[in-house]
Design a protein around this motif. Structure first.
Motif, PDB file in Angstrom:
ATOM      1  N   THR A  91       0.828  -1.206   0.000  1.00 27.22           N
ATOM      2  CA  THR A  91       0.000   0.000   0.000  1.00 27.22           C
ATOM      3  C   THR A  91       0.863   1.257   0.000  1.00 27.22           C
TER       4      THR A  91
ATOM      5  N   MET B  56       0.907   4.280  -2.857  1.00 26.15           N
ATOM      6  CA  MET B  56       0.361   5.577  -2.455  1.00 26.15           C
ATOM      7  C   MET B  56       1.416   6.673  -2.562  1.00 26.15           C
TER       8      MET B  56
ATOM      9  N   LYS C 227      -9.972   5.777   0.820  1.00 27.15           N
ATOM     10  CA  LYS C 227      -9.645   4.502   0.166  1.00 27.15           C
ATOM     11  C   LYS C 227     -10.540   4.224  -1.039  1.00 27.15           C
TER      12      LYS C 227
ATOM     13  N   ASP D 273      -8.156   2.326  -3.173  1.00 27.05           N
ATOM     14  CA  ASP D 273      -7.695   1.094  -2.527  1.00 27.05           C
ATOM     15  C   ASP D 273      -8.766   0.011  -2.553  1.00 27.05           C
TER      16      ASP D 273
ATOM     17  N   LEU E 116      -5.710   1.137  -6.470  1.00 27.03           N
ATOM     18  CA  LEU E 116      -4.573   2.026  -6.234  1.00 27.03           C
ATOM     19  C   LEU E 116      -3.394   1.634  -7.117  1.00 27.03           C
TER      20      LEU E 116
ATOM     21  N   SER F 106      -5.632   7.236   0.366  1.00 28.42           N
ATOM     22  CA  SER F 106      -5.150   5.964   0.897  1.00 28.42           C
ATOM     23  C   SER F 106      -4.796   6.082   2.372  1.00 28.42           C
TER      24      SER F 106
END
Length: 347
Positions: free
Chosen positions: A46, A50, A175, A178, A195, A260
């Motif tokens: 993640t 991001m 998100k 995401d 993402l 995110s």
């Protein structure tokens, strides 16, 4: 045998080998210390994507001949302003995310044009001037955040005027990328497909641009200005265009980062972000005159993975007081310093 090893080291680059080796060592330490490797791996994925667009913003400025865009906070504050206005107007969901991007892009393009014109006046001192511009715009926006007439109680101080230091995007578009096509492998491992796709899509757009006629002219102007002028390329215009693209990517990047992360951070939060982005692209193998999409991806993976797993390991080894946070700062700033010392190297 030694010749093959030296050739492999030269091809990969010593900086990437050192950072990659240290990151691998920390990964091997996770099960030894009893930490959840799968959860930290998910967090690393993640964090990589991001941050990737912010690192990508370095590519146009480097390839146009300006070098590292230490004035990246100029684009970041444009993205923050677009995000603040989207929340002020109460636009939620995908529409809110798109509204933040659409509002920020014209502002970023305008600021990038003026910024690029300024850097054309100070050729040879871009790094120093860019740093001053980045610090100055953050200080100026501190006043704007306090004085701007925002009225949405969700983003303003309970008493007085101005925006809060940290504004949540929960209930708006937290998100939103995401969770799009989210893949849950286990309870601790999630793949933020939306993402990843969005970040890689922008990387693809930049890759295609630098293989277009205009992108090739920009690269030629950045690598050899004298030759570019001789064949009729307006180097000043390509430098301005590179800064416009870099500033716009910075604006989009901070919005992606915020959705995110779950928060917008105003005031002094963008102050040092350019240095970590510059470090990431340098670790990936870029130089002050040439950068590619592969440099962005490799550098972001190494840098963000290292930062993600360094803190829990430091917490486990030194749980007393604030020693773990001090170690995290030492590691992160040490990586940045090492990357900047390698700024002129080919690998």
């Amino acid at each position: 045998m030694r010749g093959k090893a030296n050739k492999c080291i030269k091809m990969i680059g010593p900086s990437r080998l050192i950072i990659g080796g240290f990151t691998l060592f920390l990964f091997l330490m996770l099960p030894v210390l009893g930490l959840q490797t799968d959860m930290l791996l998910s967090q690393s994925i993640t964090r990589i994507f991001m941050n990737m667009i912010l690192v990508l913003a370095m590519v146009p400025s480097i390839n146009s001949g300006i070098g590292m865009n230490y004035g990246l906070p100029l684009g970041i504050v444009c993205g923050l302003l677009g995000g603040a206005l989207s929340l002020e107007f109460g636009i939620n969901g995908a529409a809110g995310f798109l509204a933040a991007v659409i509002i920020s892009l014209p502002l970023a393009a305008l600021m990038g044009y003026g910024y690029g014109a300024l850097l054309n006046k100070v050729k040879g001192s871009e790094g120093m001037i860019a740093t001053y511009v980045g610090f100055s715009v953050v200080a100026f926006m501190d006043i704007v955040w306090l004085m701007a007439p925002f009225h949405n109680s969700a983003i303003t101080w309970p008493m007085g005027s101005g925006l809060r230091n940290i504004v949540s995007v929960e209930g708006a578009y937290e998100k939103i990328l995401d969770n799009f096509l989210l893949i849950r492998l286990t309870d601790n491992i999630e793949i933020p497909t939306g993402l990843i796709l969005f970040s890689l899509f922008l990387c693809l757009i930049v890759w295609i641009f630098f293989r277009s006629r205009l992108g090739i002219r920009m690269r030629v102007g950045g690598e050899n200005p004298s030759y570019a002028k001789a064949i009729g390329i307006n180097v000043n215009k390509t430098r301005v265009l590179g800064m416009v693209l870099s500033t716009c990517l910075g604006a989009v990047g901070i919005i992606v980062y915020a959705q995110s992360y779950g928060f917008y951070q105003f005031y002094n939060a963008p102050l040092m972000m350019a240095f970590s982005c510059a470090a990431a692209v340098l670790i990936g193998g870029a130089t002050v005159k040439k950068a590619s999409i592969s440099n962005v991806i490799v550098g972001t993976v190494l840098f963000q993975t290292l930062l993600t797993i360094a803190l829990p390991i430091a917490n486990e080894i030194m749980p007393e007081g604030n020693l773990s946070e001090i170690m995290r700062i030492i590691i992160s700033n040490g990586v940045i310093l090492y990357a900047l010392t390698k700024a002129g190297d080919r690998k």
